[in-house]
Scaffold this active site. Structure first.
Site, PDB file in Angstrom:
ATOM      1  CG  HIS A 157      -2.106  -0.900   1.088  1.00 40.98           C
ATOM      2  ND1 HIS A 157      -2.027  -2.229   1.416  1.00 40.98           N
ATOM      3  CD2 HIS A 157      -3.376  -0.691   0.631  1.00 40.98           C
ATOM      4  CE1 HIS A 157      -3.201  -2.805   1.184  1.00 40.98           C
ATOM      5  NE2 HIS A 157      -4.033  -1.898   0.709  1.00 40.98           N
ATOM      6  CE  LYS A 161      -3.763  -0.419   4.885  1.00 47.19           C
ATOM      7  NZ  LYS A 161      -5.057   0.127   5.328  1.00 47.19           N
TER       8      LYS A 161
HETATM    9  N1  LIG Z   1     -12.833  -1.064   2.863  1.00 43.58           N
HETATM   10  C1  LIG Z   1     -12.124  -0.648   1.818  1.00 43.58           C
HETATM   11  O1  LIG Z   1     -12.330  -1.087   0.665  1.00 43.58           O
HETATM   12  C2  LIG Z   1     -11.073   0.390   2.011  1.00 43.58           C
HETATM   13  C3  LIG Z   1     -10.759   0.759   3.275  1.00 43.58           C
HETATM   14  N2  LIG Z   1      -9.892   1.789   3.481  1.00 43.58           N
HETATM   15  C4  LIG Z   1      -9.733   2.201   4.871  1.00 43.58           C
HETATM   16  O2  LIG Z   1     -10.490   3.393   5.051  1.00 43.58           O
HETATM   17  C5  LIG Z   1      -9.857   4.239   6.019  1.00 43.58           C
HETATM   18  C6  LIG Z   1      -9.590   5.608   5.402  1.00 43.58           C
HETATM   19  O3  LIG Z   1      -8.644   5.480   4.364  1.00 43.58           O
HETATM   20  P1  LIG Z   1      -8.154   6.764   3.551  1.00 43.58           P
HETATM   21  O4  LIG Z   1      -9.316   7.462   2.939  1.00 43.58           O
HETATM   22  O5  LIG Z   1      -7.048   6.319   2.675  1.00 43.58           O
HETATM   23  O6  LIG Z   1      -7.543   7.645   4.738  1.00 43.58           O
HETATM   24  P2  LIG Z   1      -7.450   9.227   4.857  1.00 43.58           P
HETATM   25  O7  LIG Z   1      -6.535   9.490   6.004  1.00 43.58           O
HETATM   26  O8  LIG Z   1      -7.150   9.828   3.525  1.00 43.58           O
HETATM   27  O9  LIG Z   1      -8.946   9.642   5.236  1.00 43.58           O
HETATM   28  C7  LIG Z   1      -9.541   9.467   6.486  1.00 43.58           C
HETATM   29  C8  LIG Z   1     -10.330  10.712   6.750  1.00 43.58           C
HETATM   30  O10 LIG Z   1     -11.146  10.524   7.894  1.00 43.58           O
HETATM   31  C9  LIG Z   1     -11.064  11.706   8.662  1.00 43.58           C
HETATM   32  N3  LIG Z   1     -11.462  11.459  10.042  1.00 43.58           N
HETATM   33  C10 LIG Z   1     -10.737  10.946  11.060  1.00 43.58           C
HETATM   34  N4  LIG Z   1     -11.469  10.900  12.182  1.00 43.58           N
HETATM   35  C11 LIG Z   1     -12.697  11.410  11.863  1.00 43.58           C
HETATM   36  C12 LIG Z   1     -13.893  11.644  12.604  1.00 43.58           C
HETATM   37  N5  LIG Z   1     -13.983  11.343  13.893  1.00 43.58           N
HETATM   38  N6  LIG Z   1     -14.953  12.183  11.946  1.00 43.58           N
HETATM   39  C13 LIG Z   1     -14.886  12.491  10.643  1.00 43.58           C
HETATM   40  N7  LIG Z   1     -13.761  12.301   9.896  1.00 43.58           N
HETATM   41  C14 LIG Z   1     -12.694  11.758  10.502  1.00 43.58           C
HETATM   42  C15 LIG Z   1      -9.621  12.145   8.513  1.00 43.58           C
HETATM   43  O11 LIG Z   1      -9.437  13.482   8.878  1.00 43.58           O
HETATM   44  P3  LIG Z   1      -7.942  14.031   9.241  1.00 43.58           P
HETATM   45  O12 LIG Z   1      -7.124  13.838   8.001  1.00 43.58           O
HETATM   46  O13 LIG Z   1      -8.199  15.449   9.583  1.00 43.58           O
HETATM   47  O14 LIG Z   1      -7.469  13.183  10.388  1.00 43.58           O
HETATM   48  C16 LIG Z   1      -9.422  11.909   7.022  1.00 43.58           C
HETATM   49  O15 LIG Z   1      -9.866  13.005   6.257  1.00 43.58           O
HETATM   50  C17 LIG Z   1      -8.599   3.489   6.464  1.00 43.58           C
HETATM   51  O16 LIG Z   1      -8.889   2.758   7.624  1.00 43.58           O
HETATM   52  C18 LIG Z   1      -8.330   2.546   5.288  1.00 43.58           C
HETATM   53  O17 LIG Z   1      -7.585   1.418   5.636  1.00 43.58           O
HETATM   54  C19 LIG Z   1      -9.306   2.450   2.465  1.00 43.58           C
HETATM   55  C20 LIG Z   1      -9.567   2.100   1.178  1.00 43.58           C
HETATM   56  C21 LIG Z   1     -10.469   1.028   0.839  1.00 43.58           C
HETATM   57  O1  LIG Z   2      -5.741   2.107   3.355  1.00 45.03           O
HETATM   58  C1  LIG Z   2      -5.958   1.774   2.160  1.00 45.03           C
HETATM   59  O2  LIG Z   2      -5.620   2.469   1.219  1.00 45.03           O
HETATM   60  C2  LIG Z   2      -6.651   0.493   1.924  1.00 45.03           C
HETATM   61  N1  LIG Z   2      -7.070  -0.190   2.956  1.00 45.03           N
HETATM   62  C3  LIG Z   2      -7.819  -1.392   2.931  1.00 45.03           C
HETATM   63  C4  LIG Z   2      -7.165  -2.450   3.774  1.00 45.03           C
HETATM   64  O3  LIG Z   2      -6.541  -2.129   4.805  1.00 45.03           O
HETATM   65  O4  LIG Z   2      -7.305  -3.635   3.447  1.00 45.03           O
HETATM   66  C5  LIG Z   2      -8.241  -1.836   1.575  1.00 45.03           C
HETATM   67  C6  LIG Z   2      -7.460  -1.338   0.418  1.00 45.03           C
HETATM   68  O5  LIG Z   2      -6.525  -2.263  -0.023  1.00 45.03           O
HETATM   69  C7  LIG Z   2      -6.911   0.056   0.542  1.00 45.03           C
END
Ligand SMILES: NC(=O)C1=CN([C@@H]2O[C@H](COP(=O)(O)OP(=O)(O)OC[C@H]3O[C@@H](n4cnc5c(N)ncnc54)[C@H](OP(=O)(O)O)[C@@H]3O)[C@@H](O)[C@H]2O)C=CC1
Ligand SMILES: O=C(O)C1=N[C@H](C(=O)O)C[C@H](O)C1
Length: 271
Positions: A157, A161
């Site tokens: 990743h 991450k």
């Molecule tokens: N299930 C799936 O298919 C996937 C899962 N993921 C997961 O999703 C999550 C987010 O990933 P990603 O978008 O890359 O991460 P980012 O850090 O880009 O985004 C997370 C966002 O959530 C915000 N945030 C944190 N706490 C709060 C809160 N209490 N209320 C509202 N917003 C909040 C953060 O704000 P700030 O930056 O200000 O802290 C940030 O903008 C991770 O756990 C990742 O592993 C990611 C991709 C795919």
């Molecule tokens: O943080 C990410 O970017 C992603 N998180 C998920 C995971 O932890 O499995 C899914 C995806 O691969 C992207």
């Protein structure tokens, strides 16, 4: 139209989800949140997500957004800690959820499960349909190949991450362990030093981090005289987002419970 709230709208997934909801025919944006103290609080959600103005402003209090919006579903890709709190707020108001956050401990997962006693929640470490097909195929391969193969999972990743290994790699390892009749104690998360011969039961989970890698997972089955590799490579976050929208349509109006993407896609659960 399904009234949808997106949390963490300035994040990588939050902004992807906002664009996909904007472009969908059957979901409408009912609210948007960011973390307390984030520069995007008070901005238009479109601006926070680097899109055009969408006419919904970003709030830092999900409870207030839910009270004001008549939301039917929340799509939450933030962090495990934030998702636990969000699930509690949704449970208090009877609003369905799709949680894509990863990094849950057994305790924090149990807290989400407690909220899911009063609302329907899809909790999925990977919402891409392709990855969920790969998870299913990995279980099937493990069952058919049986004991003669050494199994490892490798994930890669982007450098930003926060959690390791990925939630998807953990899910793959659990599914493989279950298919092979093994347990948590057989999972190995690092190898270093004089480790000796590989224990027969071991399932290794290895992590790479760097650059802008969206998400890659490979399951290796190392045999005698052959090797099978099952790989998924995400090259865009849109497939995670589209899968999350599919889960949101499916979960809205369901009975309370903790569901995963296997339920959404009509697969048999593994494990
Ligand atoms: N299930 C799936 O298919 C996937 C899962 N993921 C997961 O999703 C999550 C987010 O990933 P990603 O978008 O890359 O991460 P980012 O850090 O880009 O985004 C997370 C966002 O959530 C915000 N945030 C944190 N706490 C709060 C809160 N209490 N209320 C509202 N917003 C909040 C953060 O704000 P700030 O930056 O200000 O802290 C940030 O903008 C991770 O756990 C990742 O592993 C990611 C991709 C795919
Ligand atoms: O943080 C990410 O970017 C992603 N998180 C998920 C995971 O932890 O499995 C899914 C995806 O691969 C992207």
């Amino acid at each position: 139209m399904i009234r949808t709230v997106i949390t963490g709208v300035s994040g990588r997934m939050g902004s992807t989800l906002l664009r996909l909801v904007r472009d969908s025919k059957d979901l409408e944006l009912a609210g948007a949140t960011s973390r307390k103290g984030s520069a995007s609080v008070g901005q238009d959600a479109g601006q926070a997500a680097r899109l055009e103005t969408l006419g919904v402003s970003v709030n830092d209090d999900l409870g207030r957004v839910l009270d004001a919006s008549r939301a039917q579903v929340v799509i939450d890709f933030t962090s495990a800690e934030a998702s636990v709190a969000h699930a509690r707020q949704c449970a208090e108001r009877g609003v369905a959820m799709v949680i894509g956050s990863t990094g849950f401990t057994p305790e924090s997962r149990a807290e989400v499960a407690a909220s899911a006693r009063s609302i329907p929640v899809v909790l999925a470490p990977n919402t891409s349909v392709g990855v969920n097909v790969v998870i299913r195929m990995a279980a099937e391969l493990a069952r058919v190949l049986g004991e003669g193969y050494d199994v490892d999972v490798l994930e890669a990743h982007h450098r930003m991450k926060k959690d390791a290994p990925s939630g998807t790699a953990l899910k793959l390892a659990e599914v493989l362990a279950s298919a092979l009749g093994r347990g948590q104690e057989d999972l190995t998360f690092a190898r270093h030093g004089q480790i000796g011969a590989r224990p027969k039961q071991e399932i290794g989970v290895q992590t790479l981090r760097g650059g802008d890698v969206v998400g890659e997972h490979t399951v290796y089955f190392f045999g005698e005289g052959e090797r099978i590799e099952l790989t998924h490579r995400a090259t865009s976050r849109d497939q995670f987002g589209l899968g999350a929208l599919r889960a949101a349509r499916w979960v809205t109006g369901r009975a309370p419970g903790l569901y995963d993407m296997a339920d959404v896609l009509g697969f048999q659960r593994t494990p």
